[in-house]
Motif scaffolding. Structure first.
Motif, PDB file in Angstrom:
ATOM      1  N   LYS A 198      -4.531  47.595   3.485  1.00  0.00           N
ATOM      2  CA  LYS A 198      -5.954  47.893   3.399  1.00  0.00           C
ATOM      3  C   LYS A 198      -6.245  49.319   3.868  1.00  0.00           C
ATOM      4  N   PHE A 199      -5.549  49.744   4.926  1.00  0.00           N
ATOM      5  CA  PHE A 199      -5.774  51.103   5.416  1.00  0.00           C
ATOM      6  C   PHE A 199      -5.325  52.126   4.375  1.00  0.00           C
ATOM      7  N   GLU A 200      -4.198  51.876   3.717  1.00  0.00           N
ATOM      8  CA  GLU A 200      -3.708  52.805   2.689  1.00  0.00           C
ATOM      9  C   GLU A 200      -4.644  52.839   1.490  1.00  0.00           C
ATOM     10  N   VAL A 201      -5.183  51.686   1.119  1.00  0.00           N
ATOM     11  CA  VAL A 201      -6.140  51.644   0.005  1.00  0.00           C
ATOM     12  C   VAL A 201      -7.412  52.387   0.388  1.00  0.00           C
ATOM     13  N   SER A 202      -7.871  52.185   1.616  1.00  0.00           N
ATOM     14  CA  SER A 202      -9.115  52.813   2.055  1.00  0.00           C
ATOM     15  C   SER A 202      -8.996  54.325   2.093  1.00  0.00           C
ATOM     16  N   THR A 203      -7.916  54.822   2.695  1.00  0.00           N
ATOM     17  CA  THR A 203      -7.765  56.261   2.884  1.00  0.00           C
ATOM     18  C   THR A 203      -7.102  56.967   1.709  1.00  0.00           C
ATOM     19  N   GLY A 204      -6.297  56.244   0.938  1.00  0.00           N
ATOM     20  CA  GLY A 204      -5.558  56.880  -0.152  1.00  0.00           C
ATOM     21  C   GLY A 204      -6.165  56.688  -1.526  1.00  0.00           C
ATOM     22  N   ILE A 205      -7.070  55.714  -1.667  1.00  0.00           N
ATOM     23  CA  ILE A 205      -7.653  55.438  -2.986  1.00  0.00           C
ATOM     24  C   ILE A 205      -9.179  55.550  -2.940  1.00  0.00           C
ATOM     25  N   VAL A 206      -9.805  54.810  -2.026  1.00  0.00           N
ATOM     26  CA  VAL A 206     -11.263  54.756  -2.008  1.00  0.00           C
ATOM     27  C   VAL A 206     -11.860  56.096  -1.599  1.00  0.00           C
ATOM     28  N   VAL A 207     -11.389  56.669  -0.493  1.00  0.00           N
ATOM     29  CA  VAL A 207     -11.953  57.941  -0.020  1.00  0.00           C
ATOM     30  C   VAL A 207     -11.763  59.062  -1.041  1.00  0.00           C
ATOM     31  N   PRO A 208     -10.558  59.256  -1.610  1.00  0.00           N
ATOM     32  CA  PRO A 208     -10.427  60.299  -2.649  1.00  0.00           C
ATOM     33  C   PRO A 208     -11.316  60.049  -3.865  1.00  0.00           C
TER      34      PRO A 208
END
Length: 310
Positions: A198-208
């Motif tokens: 979830k952290f990788e999705v949040s910072t690596g996909i959603v934020v960009p």
């Protein structure tokens, strides 16, 4: 049986609908035009009186001067610009990390029940009068920071900047959370399907994917910080100083003055309305408008450059 009556009724309803749409269109156009007219009027009023100021004060001395002492007719704007930018930078260091982290939690981690409580609670900060923030900075925050060994004066840049940063957190958080919530769930599911946490999705996909909206929230929040008045007047003082690159910590512990507080000082001082001191308010306002306009223009260009459409 004749169909003439239903046709006449349909034609009448169509004409009535078109007429209503025309009325709505012109009302909305007038509202949009009114906002433009108000903006142009403000710019023209500032420009007219600023021109009178520059007839009394050399524009080169105004934009390049390093002393702002109205009692000695010294109107160098650089100390005020320095104080304004210093408050803006420090408040950004406070608001941006906390605001983005809050937005990530609300968008990706919080349950619907937690979001329904936390988001309105966070946005309450935006409704607190700014004079209350100034009071808290002066009475509570400065003594609290002194406990950490900082030699702060009664009025100092650090307390004012931190309080301005706290004040603009809701703007960063709310707008960033809206941008993240607009990212399609299909992108998140694709990340989870590849084994991302979830952290990788949040910072690596959603934020960009939401970076254009997040960056726009930064610019709007910083524009709000640049235009803040009461907090810096109450907690920062009224002594314009140039920011010293060689000793930045010392600059933060001393008093200072921003462009907005200088405008307040100019308009509340006992001077003639035709004096250079009074007219300096309009020159400062025009300069401040130019700075915020440049920031918003850059924000729109960058947001358009990195905007993602789904």
């Amino acid at each position: 049986m004749s169909n003439e009556t239903p046709r006449l009724q349909l034609a009448g309803e169509e004409r009535s609908r078109v007429a209503r749409e025309q009325v709505y269109r012109w009302l909305l156009f007038l509202c949009a035009a009114l906002s433009v007219v108000v903006t142009v009027t403000i710019i023209l009023s500032l420009a007219v009186d600023a021109t009178k100021f520059f007839a009394m004060v050399d524009p080169v001395a105004f934009f390049t001067g390093t002393e702002w002492v109205i009692s000695r007719d010294k109107y160098g704007v650089l100390p005020l610009v320095s104080g304004t930018l210093l408050v803006t930078v420090v408040s950004a260091l406070v608001a941006i990390p906390i605001g983005v982290a809050s937005a990530i939690y609300l968008s990706e981690y919080a349950s619907d029940r937690a979001r329904s409580v936390l988001k309105p609670g966070l946005e309450i900060l935006a409704g607190i009068p700014t004079v209350v923030y100034g009071y808290l900075a002066l009475i509570y925050l400065t003594p609290f920071l002194r406990n950490f060994g900082l030699e702060l004066g009664t009025f100092n840049v650090l307390s004012a900047s931190i309080m301005v940063g706290i004040m603009i957190i809701p703007m960063v958080s709310s707008l960033s959370e809206d941008a993240m919530s607009s990212v399609p769930d299909s992108l998140r599911q694709a990340g989870y399907g590849l084994g991302a946490t979830k952290f990788e999705v949040s910072t690596g996909i959603v934020v960009p994917a939401a970076v254009s909206g997040i960056f726009s929230s930064f610019i709007l929040a910083l524009s709000r910080a640049i235009g803040e008045t009461m907090v810096v007047v109450m907690a920062m003082g009224l002594r314009p100083r140039m920011f010293e690159l060689t000793s930045p910590l010392q600059s933060l512990t001393q008093s200072g003055q921003t462009m907005t507080s200088a405008m307040v000082q100019a308009v509340t001082s006992d001077v003639s309305a035709e004096s250079a001191t009074y007219k300096s308010m309009f020159a400062l306002g025009l300069t401040l408008f130019a700075i915020t306009f440049a920031m918003n223009f850059a924000s729109n260009r960058i947001a358009a450059r990195y905007r993602e459409e789904y």
